[in-house]
Design a protein around this motif. Structure first.
Motif, PDB file in Angstrom:
ATOM      1  N   GLY A 156      -2.828   4.553   1.371  1.00 33.32           N
ATOM      2  CA  GLY A 156      -3.554   3.304   1.592  1.00 33.32           C
ATOM      3  C   GLY A 156      -3.994   2.592   0.325  1.00 33.32           C
ATOM      4  N   ALA A 157      -3.802   3.227  -0.838  1.00 39.30           N
ATOM      5  CA  ALA A 157      -4.147   2.580  -2.112  1.00 39.30           C
ATOM      6  C   ALA A 157      -3.014   1.639  -2.531  1.00 39.30           C
ATOM      7  N   ALA A 190       1.469  20.443   5.175  1.00 34.31           N
ATOM      8  CA  ALA A 190       2.032  20.888   6.454  1.00 34.31           C
ATOM      9  C   ALA A 190       2.230  19.705   7.390  1.00 34.31           C
ATOM     10  N   ALA A 191       1.350  18.729   7.314  1.00 36.28           N
ATOM     11  CA  ALA A 191       1.473  17.517   8.128  1.00 36.28           C
ATOM     12  C   ALA A 191       0.930  16.349   7.329  1.00 36.28           C
ATOM     13  N   SER A 192       1.557  15.201   7.500  1.00 31.00           N
ATOM     14  CA  SER A 192       1.152  14.012   6.769  1.00 31.00           C
ATOM     15  C   SER A 192       1.425  12.792   7.630  1.00 31.00           C
ATOM     16  N   ASP A 193       0.534  11.822   7.563  1.00 31.35           N
ATOM     17  CA  ASP A 193       0.775  10.549   8.226  1.00 31.35           C
ATOM     18  C   ASP A 193       1.402   9.598   7.225  1.00 31.35           C
ATOM     19  N   VAL A 220      -0.828  -3.279  11.140  1.00 30.81           N
ATOM     20  CA  VAL A 220      -1.633  -3.731  10.014  1.00 30.81           C
ATOM     21  C   VAL A 220      -1.383  -2.776   8.854  1.00 30.81           C
ATOM     22  N   ALA A 221      -1.551  -3.271   7.653  1.00 30.81           N
ATOM     23  CA  ALA A 221      -1.365  -2.428   6.468  1.00 30.81           C
ATOM     24  C   ALA A 221      -2.288  -1.230   6.557  1.00 30.81           C
ATOM     25  N   GLY A 222      -1.745  -0.044   6.333  1.00 25.36           N
ATOM     26  CA  GLY A 222      -2.520   1.185   6.381  1.00 25.36           C
ATOM     27  C   GLY A 222      -2.509   1.880   7.730  1.00 25.36           C
ATOM     28  N   LEU A 254       0.826  -1.202   0.000  1.00 24.98           N
ATOM     29  CA  LEU A 254       0.000   0.000   0.000  1.00 24.98           C
ATOM     30  C   LEU A 254       0.865   1.257   0.000  1.00 24.98           C
ATOM     31  N   ASN A 255       0.323   2.303  -0.579  1.00 20.00           N
ATOM     32  CA  ASN A 255       0.997   3.586  -0.610  1.00 20.00           C
ATOM     33  C   ASN A 255       0.986   4.203   0.791  1.00 20.00           C
ATOM     34  N   PRO A 256       2.160   4.596   1.319  1.00 25.05           N
ATOM     35  CA  PRO A 256       2.192   5.124   2.688  1.00 25.05           C
ATOM     36  C   PRO A 256       1.758   6.577   2.837  1.00 25.05           C
ATOM     37  N   VAL A 257       1.853   7.382   1.778  1.00 32.05           N
ATOM     38  CA  VAL A 257       1.494   8.811   1.847  1.00 32.05           C
ATOM     39  C   VAL A 257       0.780   9.225   0.569  1.00 32.05           C
TER      40      VAL A 257
END
Length: 151
Positions: free
Chosen positions: A144-145, A40-43, A97-99, A5-8
């Motif tokens: 998450g994709a 500005a902020a990212s998980d 878990v993934a995501g 999954l894509n993290p960002v």
């Protein structure tokens, strides 16, 4: 095939375009990068489910049940920031878990500090021919994709 999954959220960038030869030349392993833009902020989320094998403020590796690890590196040369601007939400050895959210960070702060905020996502110790890139460079992708797949 196992999905990564894509993290960002951001725009997909070819690994060869990452301004770091370790990533660009595939020395760590095959993968792709994501440009999160000026957020500005990212998980940064876990790309696969498994155990957090390695955790630094700017990077982490999750190892799945099959023993395959996936590295997520938040920005280029961000080790030099000494952890400033990165907030981990898990610890080394945790099961994720993934995501799941792993680190909160600021791509804008990384860019403002003169470093590329690109996020390489690398499948460790995998022959390049065994990796399938599911989203081509230039396309936008949500966190998450599905981003990569490997066998």
């Amino acid at each position: 095939m196992r999905s990564v999954l894509n993290p960002v959220a951001g725009t997909v960038v070819a690994m060869s375009e990452v301004p770091d030869p370790v990533f660009a030349q595939g020395m760590v392993g095959p993968g792709i990068a994501v440009d999160p833009g000026p957020a500005a902020a990212s998980d940064a989320c876990a790309p696969i489910g498994g155990v957090v094998l390695s955790l630094h403020p700017h990077a982490f590796v999750v190892v799945g049940d099959d023993g395959r690890g996936v590295l997520v590196h938040l920005g280029i040369d961000t080790v030099q920031l000494g952890g400033e601007g990165f907030v981990p939400h898990v610890a080394k050895g945790d099961v994720v878990v993934a995501g799941q959210r792993v680190i909160t960070w600021s791509p804008r702060a990384v860019s403002d500090g003169g470093r590329p905020a690109l996020v390489p996502v690398v499948v460790l110790e995998l022959p390049a021919e065994d990796l399938e890139i599911l989203v081509p460079p230039g396309e936008t992708i949500a966190a998450g994709a599905p981003l990569l797949a490997f066998s």
